[in-house]
Design an enzyme around this catalytic site. Structure first.
Site, PDB file in Angstrom:
ATOM      1  CB  ILE A  87      -0.927   0.044   1.236  1.00  0.00           C
ATOM      2  CG1 ILE A  87      -1.750  -1.255   1.344  1.00  0.00           C
ATOM      3  CG2 ILE A  87      -1.842   1.262   1.184  1.00  0.00           C
ATOM      4  CD1 ILE A  87      -2.657  -1.304   2.566  1.00  0.00           C
ATOM      5  CB  THR A  88       1.696   3.878  -2.466  1.00  0.00           C
ATOM      6  OG1 THR A  88       0.417   4.346  -2.927  1.00  0.00           O
ATOM      7  CG2 THR A  88       2.245   2.842  -3.445  1.00  0.00           C
ATOM      8  N   GLY A  89       1.673   5.162   0.506  1.00  0.00           N
ATOM      9  CA  GLY A  89       1.105   6.208   1.369  1.00  0.00           C
ATOM     10  C   GLY A  89       0.311   5.626   2.520  1.00  0.00           C
ATOM     11  CB  SER A  92      -1.399   9.767   7.222  1.00  0.00           C
ATOM     12  OG  SER A  92      -1.465  10.276   5.917  1.00  0.00           O
ATOM     13  N   GLY A  93      -4.100   8.579   6.994  1.00  0.00           N
ATOM     14  CA  GLY A  93      -5.376   8.608   6.299  1.00  0.00           C
ATOM     15  C   GLY A  93      -5.875   7.256   5.824  1.00  0.00           C
ATOM     16  CE1 TYR A 270      -5.927  14.467  -4.631  1.00  0.00           C
ATOM     17  CE2 TYR A 270      -8.115  15.081  -5.418  1.00  0.00           C
ATOM     18  CZ  TYR A 270      -7.297  14.251  -4.669  1.00  0.00           C
ATOM     19  OH  TYR A 270      -7.855  13.203  -3.968  1.00  0.00           O
TER      20      TYR A 270
HETATM   21  P1  NDP Z   1      -3.334  11.586   3.370  1.00  0.00           P
HETATM   22  O1  NDP Z   1      -2.613  12.856   3.127  1.00  0.00           O
HETATM   23  O2  NDP Z   1      -3.753  11.252   4.743  1.00  0.00           O
HETATM   24  O3  NDP Z   1      -2.474  10.359   2.828  1.00  0.00           O
HETATM   25  C1  NDP Z   1      -1.686  10.476   1.693  1.00  0.00           C
HETATM   26  C2  NDP Z   1      -0.499   9.571   1.832  1.00  0.00           C
HETATM   27  O4  NDP Z   1       0.311   9.710   0.653  1.00  0.00           O
HETATM   28  C3  NDP Z   1       0.402   9.905   3.016  1.00  0.00           C
HETATM   29  O5  NDP Z   1       0.797   8.707   3.618  1.00  0.00           O
HETATM   30  C4  NDP Z   1       1.577  10.590   2.373  1.00  0.00           C
HETATM   31  O6  NDP Z   1       2.807  10.421   3.065  1.00  0.00           O
HETATM   32  C5  NDP Z   1       1.647   9.819   1.062  1.00  0.00           C
HETATM   33  N1  NDP Z   1       2.472  10.504   0.082  1.00  0.00           N
HETATM   34  C6  NDP Z   1       2.385  11.766  -0.351  1.00  0.00           C
HETATM   35  N2  NDP Z   1       3.376  12.039  -1.214  1.00  0.00           N
HETATM   36  C7  NDP Z   1       4.108  10.913  -1.336  1.00  0.00           C
HETATM   37  C8  NDP Z   1       5.266  10.567  -2.061  1.00  0.00           C
HETATM   38  N3  NDP Z   1       5.916  11.449  -2.833  1.00  0.00           N
HETATM   39  N4  NDP Z   1       5.752   9.310  -1.957  1.00  0.00           N
HETATM   40  C9  NDP Z   1       5.139   8.411  -1.151  1.00  0.00           C
HETATM   41  N5  NDP Z   1       4.048   8.687  -0.429  1.00  0.00           N
HETATM   42  C10 NDP Z   1       3.542   9.927  -0.512  1.00  0.00           C
HETATM   43  O7  NDP Z   1      -4.598  11.607   2.372  1.00  0.00           O
HETATM   44  P2  NDP Z   1      -5.794  10.569   2.139  1.00  0.00           P
HETATM   45  O8  NDP Z   1      -5.652   9.409   3.010  1.00  0.00           O
HETATM   46  O9  NDP Z   1      -7.022  11.347   2.146  1.00  0.00           O
HETATM   47  O10 NDP Z   1      -5.523  10.149   0.622  1.00  0.00           O
HETATM   48  C11 NDP Z   1      -5.331   8.820   0.236  1.00  0.00           C
HETATM   49  C12 NDP Z   1      -5.972   8.588  -1.125  1.00  0.00           C
HETATM   50  O11 NDP Z   1      -7.375   8.765  -1.026  1.00  0.00           O
HETATM   51  C13 NDP Z   1      -5.498   9.545  -2.214  1.00  0.00           C
HETATM   52  O12 NDP Z   1      -5.309   8.818  -3.404  1.00  0.00           O
HETATM   53  C14 NDP Z   1      -6.667  10.497  -2.377  1.00  0.00           C
HETATM   54  O13 NDP Z   1      -6.714  11.019  -3.679  1.00  0.00           O
HETATM   55  C15 NDP Z   1      -7.816   9.555  -2.114  1.00  0.00           C
HETATM   56  N6  NDP Z   1      -9.079  10.168  -1.764  1.00  0.00           N
HETATM   57  C16 NDP Z   1      -9.198  10.899  -0.609  1.00  0.00           C
HETATM   58  C17 NDP Z   1     -10.418  11.456  -0.290  1.00  0.00           C
HETATM   59  C18 NDP Z   1     -10.618  12.244   0.942  1.00  0.00           C
HETATM   60  O14 NDP Z   1     -11.721  12.731   1.110  1.00  0.00           O
HETATM   61  N7  NDP Z   1      -9.610  12.393   1.808  1.00  0.00           N
HETATM   62  C19 NDP Z   1     -11.585  11.272  -1.155  1.00  0.00           C
HETATM   63  C20 NDP Z   1     -11.324  10.486  -2.330  1.00  0.00           C
HETATM   64  C21 NDP Z   1     -10.121   9.943  -2.605  1.00  0.00           C
HETATM   65  P3  NDP Z   1       3.203  11.340   4.331  1.00  0.00           P
HETATM   66  O15 NDP Z   1       2.489  10.722   5.473  1.00  0.00           O
HETATM   67  O16 NDP Z   1       4.686  11.158   4.388  1.00  0.00           O
HETATM   68  O17 NDP Z   1       2.770  12.714   4.022  1.00  0.00           O
HETATM   69 MG1  PMR Z   2     -16.744  18.868  -2.235  1.00  0.00          MG
HETATM   70  C1  PMR Z   2     -22.332  15.572  -3.103  1.00  0.00           C
HETATM   71  C2  PMR Z   2     -21.657  16.528  -2.640  1.00  0.00           C
HETATM   72  C3  PMR Z   2     -20.213  16.565  -2.440  1.00  0.00           C
HETATM   73  C4  PMR Z   2     -19.296  15.556  -2.201  1.00  0.00           C
HETATM   74  C5  PMR Z   2     -19.563  14.094  -2.039  1.00  0.00           C
HETATM   75  C6  PMR Z   2     -18.016  16.156  -2.127  1.00  0.00           C
HETATM   76  C7  PMR Z   2     -16.828  15.451  -1.920  1.00  0.00           C
HETATM   77  N1  PMR Z   2     -18.153  17.520  -2.296  1.00  0.00           N
HETATM   78  C8  PMR Z   2     -19.507  17.789  -2.503  1.00  0.00           C
HETATM   79  C9  PMR Z   2     -20.101  19.018  -2.734  1.00  0.00           C
HETATM   80  C10 PMR Z   2     -19.461  20.237  -2.667  1.00  0.00           C
HETATM   81  N2  PMR Z   2     -18.141  20.405  -2.420  1.00  0.00           N
HETATM   82  C11 PMR Z   2     -20.089  21.517  -2.840  1.00  0.00           C
HETATM   83  C12 PMR Z   2     -21.565  21.743  -3.131  1.00  0.00           C
HETATM   84  C13 PMR Z   2     -19.107  22.468  -2.691  1.00  0.00           C
HETATM   85  C14 PMR Z   2     -19.234  23.966  -2.806  1.00  0.00           C
HETATM   86  C15 PMR Z   2     -19.596  24.545  -1.524  1.00  0.00           C
HETATM   87  C16 PMR Z   2     -17.879  21.763  -2.418  1.00  0.00           C
HETATM   88  C17 PMR Z   2     -16.654  22.373  -2.196  1.00  0.00           C
HETATM   89  C18 PMR Z   2     -15.462  21.654  -2.058  1.00  0.00           C
HETATM   90  C19 PMR Z   2     -14.137  22.201  -1.954  1.00  0.00           C
HETATM   91  C20 PMR Z   2     -13.748  23.647  -1.917  1.00  0.00           C
HETATM   92  N3  PMR Z   2     -15.364  20.260  -2.032  1.00  0.00           N
HETATM   93  C21 PMR Z   2     -14.068  19.954  -1.948  1.00  0.00           C
HETATM   94  C22 PMR Z   2     -13.313  21.108  -1.893  1.00  0.00           C
HETATM   95  C23 PMR Z   2     -11.938  20.693  -1.814  1.00  0.00           C
HETATM   96  O1  PMR Z   2     -10.933  21.401  -1.734  1.00  0.00           O
HETATM   97  C24 PMR Z   2     -11.884  19.180  -1.888  1.00  0.00           C
HETATM   98  C25 PMR Z   2     -11.263  18.831  -3.193  1.00  0.00           C
HETATM   99  O2  PMR Z   2     -11.794  19.069  -4.247  1.00  0.00           O
HETATM  100  O3  PMR Z   2     -10.118  18.208  -3.149  1.00  0.00           O
HETATM  101  C26 PMR Z   2      -9.603  17.871  -4.456  1.00  0.00           C
HETATM  102  C27 PMR Z   2     -13.338  18.774  -1.892  1.00  0.00           C
HETATM  103  C28 PMR Z   2     -13.946  17.536  -1.884  1.00  0.00           C
HETATM  104  N4  PMR Z   2     -15.313  17.375  -1.979  1.00  0.00           N
HETATM  105  C29 PMR Z   2     -15.599  16.041  -1.895  1.00  0.00           C
HETATM  106  C30 PMR Z   2     -14.380  15.318  -1.744  1.00  0.00           C
HETATM  107  C31 PMR Z   2     -14.266  13.827  -1.614  1.00  0.00           C
HETATM  108  C32 PMR Z   2     -13.381  16.230  -1.732  1.00  0.00           C
HETATM  109  C33 PMR Z   2     -11.956  15.846  -1.449  1.00  0.00           C
HETATM  110  C34 PMR Z   2     -10.991  15.453  -2.304  1.00  0.00           C
HETATM  111  C35 PMR Z   2     -10.906  14.291  -3.220  1.00  0.00           C
HETATM  112  O4  PMR Z   2     -11.555  14.180  -4.232  1.00  0.00           O
HETATM  113  O5  PMR Z   2     -10.072  13.483  -2.965  1.00  0.00           O
END
Ligand code: NDP
Ligand code: PMR
Length: 395
Positions: A87-89, A92-93, A270
């Site tokens: 698992i990369t990364g 955290s998270g 992103y």
């Molecule tokens: P986190 O920031 O918690 O986790 C990201 C991880 O990636 C960390 O472990 C970080 O390491 C690692 N990482 C970053 N850069 C590098 C690098 N150069 N080499 C190796 N590892 C690296 O974020 P999330 O857990 O939220 O994100 C995990 C995945 O989930 C991502 O693919 C994200 O796009 C996806 N995702 C997240 C959502 C969300 O709502 N959070 C929604 C949808 C998808 P370090 O700990 O050292 O910083």
């Molecule tokens: Mg979003 C169905 C509604 C929904 C969901 C499931 C997400 C997920 N977001 C939703 C709606 C909205 N967002 C709406 C209506 C707004 C305007 C107010 C909004 C705004 C917003 C911002 C500014 N949302 C965000 C941001 C971010 O900076 C995040 C992002 O785009 O990261 C790339 C984000 C996200 N919204 C999500 C999810 C899952 C993210 C996180 C990042 C990701 O895709 O990994």
């Protein structure tokens, strides 16, 4: 309150219809509640493995155990050995929560592929992971040399590769200027897509060699890269355009740092990287599933609003984003729950279908979700694949 809302609403946000076809068009004709419902319901390498330990892997266990039989199987059935998942990364998270969920079953040995050893070790300890169920190996996806080194180290570890999870990502929503990987690619696409592209290409034969009953390559996607959803319509929207920036190497010198050739925008970079992740999964499926039997999958685990992904965002955003997702969009999911979802995609015997983008509904039941037009375009997938091959030195 206006200020608070502003932290979540990008300045260019509007619900104006974009003239998208088919799948996208339903979005604007429905209420937010309706949309929310649907969003949530919505050649093998022949190199011999060198057995033994080399640098690059911290073994959590005291003895380098060969993956072992962990359970007595029902009579007549073969016992299943412990699976190995990279698992990369995983420091955290989502990555950490998935590592924890898999490690605690005892059926998996998790290789945490992380750029920061110490952070990963502390994270594994504080998650209560048992030493014998994980190892940490260094991987910095922002350096192709590091990716190659990781692959060498992994091969030398003597472990089989049963599942690879491309999970790590970075997100720079407030950056005014692009930053770059060691090879000079814009950092978010370079890390999230190109680093993983090289990693998964180089490890494909390891996966292919595995005798595990279900071998899988999983690339984490997201709703925000899919413009057939409300979340994917929050500006700036993902759009790869004609990929002139990617073709030029995303270096910001003689070419744009953005895939579509436009001005730098960290949030868009992103989302574009997530589109590349989802397209890459499908291209893998088309090219390799039939011959190898490997399951290729992507997923949107839910909005895990508390993770480190938002570390570069303004403090107000980080405060408001979790309650906004919990109470307004209801898209929020805890790190634990998201980890269980990804763990399902790794190990659930019912999730073996290849080429699928998984999502979960409100009752946390998985379903095959529909990707946006761009994120499911086979022509774009092929182009991303071919351009990426050149950039990472595979073609
Ligand atoms: P986190 O920031 O918690 O986790 C990201 C991880 O990636 C960390 O472990 C970080 O390491 C690692 N990482 C970053 N850069 C590098 C690098 N150069 N080499 C190796 N590892 C690296 O974020 P999330 O857990 O939220 O994100 C995990 C995945 O989930 C991502 O693919 C994200 O796009 C996806 N995702 C997240 C959502 C969300 O709502 N959070 C929604 C949808 C998808 P370090 O700990 O050292 O910083
Ligand atoms: Mg979003 C169905 C509604 C929904 C969901 C499931 C997400 C997920 N977001 C939703 C709606 C909205 N967002 C709406 C209506 C707004 C305007 C107010 C909004 C705004 C917003 C911002 C500014 N949302 C965000 C941001 C971010 O900076 C995040 C992002 O785009 O990261 C790339 C984000 C996200 N919204 C999500 C999810 C899952 C993210 C996180 C990042 C990701 O895709 O990994």
């Amino acid at each position: 309150m206006a200020l608070q809302a502003a932290a979540l609403v990008p300045s260019s946000f509007s619900f104006a219809k974009e003239g998208k076809s088919g799948k996208d068009s339903g979005l604007f004709g429905v209420s937010l509640a309706d949309q929310l419902k649907s969003d949530f319901s919505c050649s093998s390498l022949k190199s011999k493995r060198e057995i033994g330990f080399r640098n690059g892997e911290i073994r959590a266990e005291t003895i380098a155990a060969t993956p072992s039989v962990t359970r007595a199987a029902p009579a007549g059935k073969k016992t299943l050995r412990q699976g190995t998942v990279v698992i990369t990364g995983a420091s955290s998270g989502l990555g950490l929560a998935t590592a924890k969920a898999l490690a605690e079953t005892g059926k998996w040995h998790v290789i945490m592929a992380c750029r920061d050893f110490l952070k990963a070790e502390r994270a594994a300890k504080s998650a209560g992971m048992a030493k014998e169920n994980y190892s940490i190996m260094h991987l910095d996806l922002a350096s192709l040399d590091s990716v190659r080194q990781f692959v060498d180290n992994f091969k030398r570890s003597g472990r089989p590769l049963d599942v690879l999870v491309c999970n790590a990502a970075v997100y720079f929503p407030t950056a005014k200027e692009p930053t770059y990987t060691a090879e000079g690619f814009e950092l978010s696409v370079g890390t999230n897509h190109l680093g993983h592209f090289l990693l998964s290409r180089l490890l494909l034969d390891e996966l292919n060699k595995s005798d595990y009953p279900s071998k899988r390559l999983i690339i984490v996607g997201s709703i925000t890269g899919n413009t057939n959803t409300l979340a994917g319509n929050v500006p700036p929207k993902a759009n790869l355009g004609d990929m002139r920036g990617l073709a030029g190497g995303l270096n910001g010198l003689n070419t744009s740092s953005m895939i579509d050739g436009g001005d730098f925008d960290g949030a868009k970079a992103y989302k574009d990287s997530k589109v590349c992740n989802m397209l890459t999964m499908q291209e893998f499926h088309r090219r390799y599933h039939e011959d190898t039997g490997i399951t290729f999958a992507s997923l949107y685990p839910g909005c895990i609003a508390t993770t480190g992904l938002f570390r570069e965002h303004i403090p107000l955003f980080r405060t408001l984003f979790p309650p906004f997702q919990k109470y307004i969009t209801k898209g929020y999911v805890s790190e634990d729950e998201a980890g269980k979802r990804l763990a399902q995609v790794v190990s659930d015997p019912s999730l073996t279908k290849s080429g699928v983008y998984w999502s979960w509904n409100k009752d946390s039941a998985s379903f095959e979700n529909q990707l946006s037009e761009e994120a499911s375009d086979p022509g774009k997938a092929r182009k991303v694949w071919e351009l990426s091959e050149k950039l990472v030195g595979l073609a």
